[in-house]
Design a protein around this motif. Structure first.
Motif, PDB file in Angstrom:
ATOM      1  N   LEU A 191      44.500  54.621  41.138  1.00  0.00           N
ATOM      2  CA  LEU A 191      44.582  53.235  40.705  1.00  0.00           C
ATOM      3  C   LEU A 191      43.811  52.876  39.406  1.00  0.00           C
ATOM      4  N   ARG A 192      42.578  53.170  39.316  1.00  0.00           N
ATOM      5  CA  ARG A 192      42.057  53.073  37.838  1.00  0.00           C
ATOM      6  C   ARG A 192      42.636  53.775  36.677  1.00  0.00           C
ATOM      7  N   LYS A 193      42.650  54.937  36.780  1.00  0.00           N
ATOM      8  CA  LYS A 193      43.206  55.734  35.872  1.00  0.00           C
ATOM      9  C   LYS A 193      44.678  55.833  35.429  1.00  0.00           C
ATOM     10  N   ARG A 194      45.406  56.298  36.542  1.00  0.00           N
ATOM     11  CA  ARG A 194      46.639  56.106  36.142  1.00  0.00           C
ATOM     12  C   ARG A 194      47.616  55.009  35.999  1.00  0.00           C
ATOM     13  N   LEU A 195      47.105  54.066  36.994  1.00  0.00           N
ATOM     14  CA  LEU A 195      48.061  52.713  36.940  1.00  0.00           C
ATOM     15  C   LEU A 195      47.012  51.681  36.186  1.00  0.00           C
ATOM     16  N   GLU A 224      37.287  46.359  41.654  1.00  0.00           N
ATOM     17  CA  GLU A 224      36.163  45.886  41.741  1.00  0.00           C
ATOM     18  C   GLU A 224      35.386  46.097  42.952  1.00  0.00           C
ATOM     19  N   LEU A 225      34.170  46.502  42.656  1.00  0.00           N
ATOM     20  CA  LEU A 225      33.391  46.996  44.023  1.00  0.00           C
ATOM     21  C   LEU A 225      32.206  45.887  44.036  1.00  0.00           C
ATOM     22  N   LYS A 226      32.119  45.145  45.329  1.00  0.00           N
ATOM     23  CA  LYS A 226      30.940  44.280  45.629  1.00  0.00           C
ATOM     24  C   LYS A 226      30.465  44.737  46.858  1.00  0.00           C
ATOM     25  N   VAL A 227      29.026  44.625  47.131  1.00  0.00           N
ATOM     26  CA  VAL A 227      28.452  44.644  48.427  1.00  0.00           C
ATOM     27  C   VAL A 227      28.130  43.309  49.018  1.00  0.00           C
ATOM     28  N   ILE A 257      41.373  44.324  43.691  1.00  0.00           N
ATOM     29  CA  ILE A 257      41.895  44.474  42.282  1.00  0.00           C
ATOM     30  C   ILE A 257      41.666  43.061  41.816  1.00  0.00           C
ATOM     31  N   VAL A 258      41.164  43.166  40.501  1.00  0.00           N
ATOM     32  CA  VAL A 258      40.971  41.552  39.936  1.00  0.00           C
ATOM     33  C   VAL A 258      41.796  41.613  38.631  1.00  0.00           C
ATOM     34  N   GLU A 259      42.052  40.639  38.181  1.00  0.00           N
ATOM     35  CA  GLU A 259      42.764  40.313  36.954  1.00  0.00           C
ATOM     36  C   GLU A 259      41.866  40.880  35.577  1.00  0.00           C
ATOM     37  N   ALA A 260      42.153  41.565  34.715  1.00  0.00           N
ATOM     38  CA  ALA A 260      41.497  41.788  33.628  1.00  0.00           C
ATOM     39  C   ALA A 260      41.243  40.482  32.890  1.00  0.00           C
TER      40      ALA A 260
END
Length: 103
Positions: A76-80, A85-88, A97-100
């Protein structure tokens, strides 16, 4: 050429899930053509407003936690190039997944 052997990979069946996943990715299944792939299911969960917990991702994929994290990091992060985003929240890790942000 006598004695020349065919490539080891030519004509053989993939022997592991990793090889199958790599084959599916290279054939376009991961890009949305096969909308029932595990990767597309994970992407759909992560794009929902609420995101998804690790437990939900494990349930959808049937994978162990380190495999889910590896897929998020690598596919997801590297290839696509998706911004995951990770939140606790209340002690539970929520991935989404958030828009950049445009620059």
């Amino acid at each position: 050429m006598a004695g020349a052997s065919p490539s080891k990979k030519a004509g053989r069946q993939p022997s592991s899930k990793a090889e199958l996943a790599a084959q599916a990715y290279s054939h376009g299944a991961a890009s949305g053509e096969g909308s029932t792939s595990k990767q597309s299911q994970v992407i759909a969960l992560l794009k929902s407003g609420a995101g998804a917990s690790m437990a939900q991702l494990i349930e959808v994929t049937g994978w162990v936690p380190h495999t889910v994290r590896a897929m998020i990091s690598t596919a997801l992060r590297k290839r696509l190039g998706l911004n995951v985003e990770l939140k606790v929240e209340d002690g539970v890790r929520i991935y989404r997944i958030v828009e950049a942000a445009s620059q």
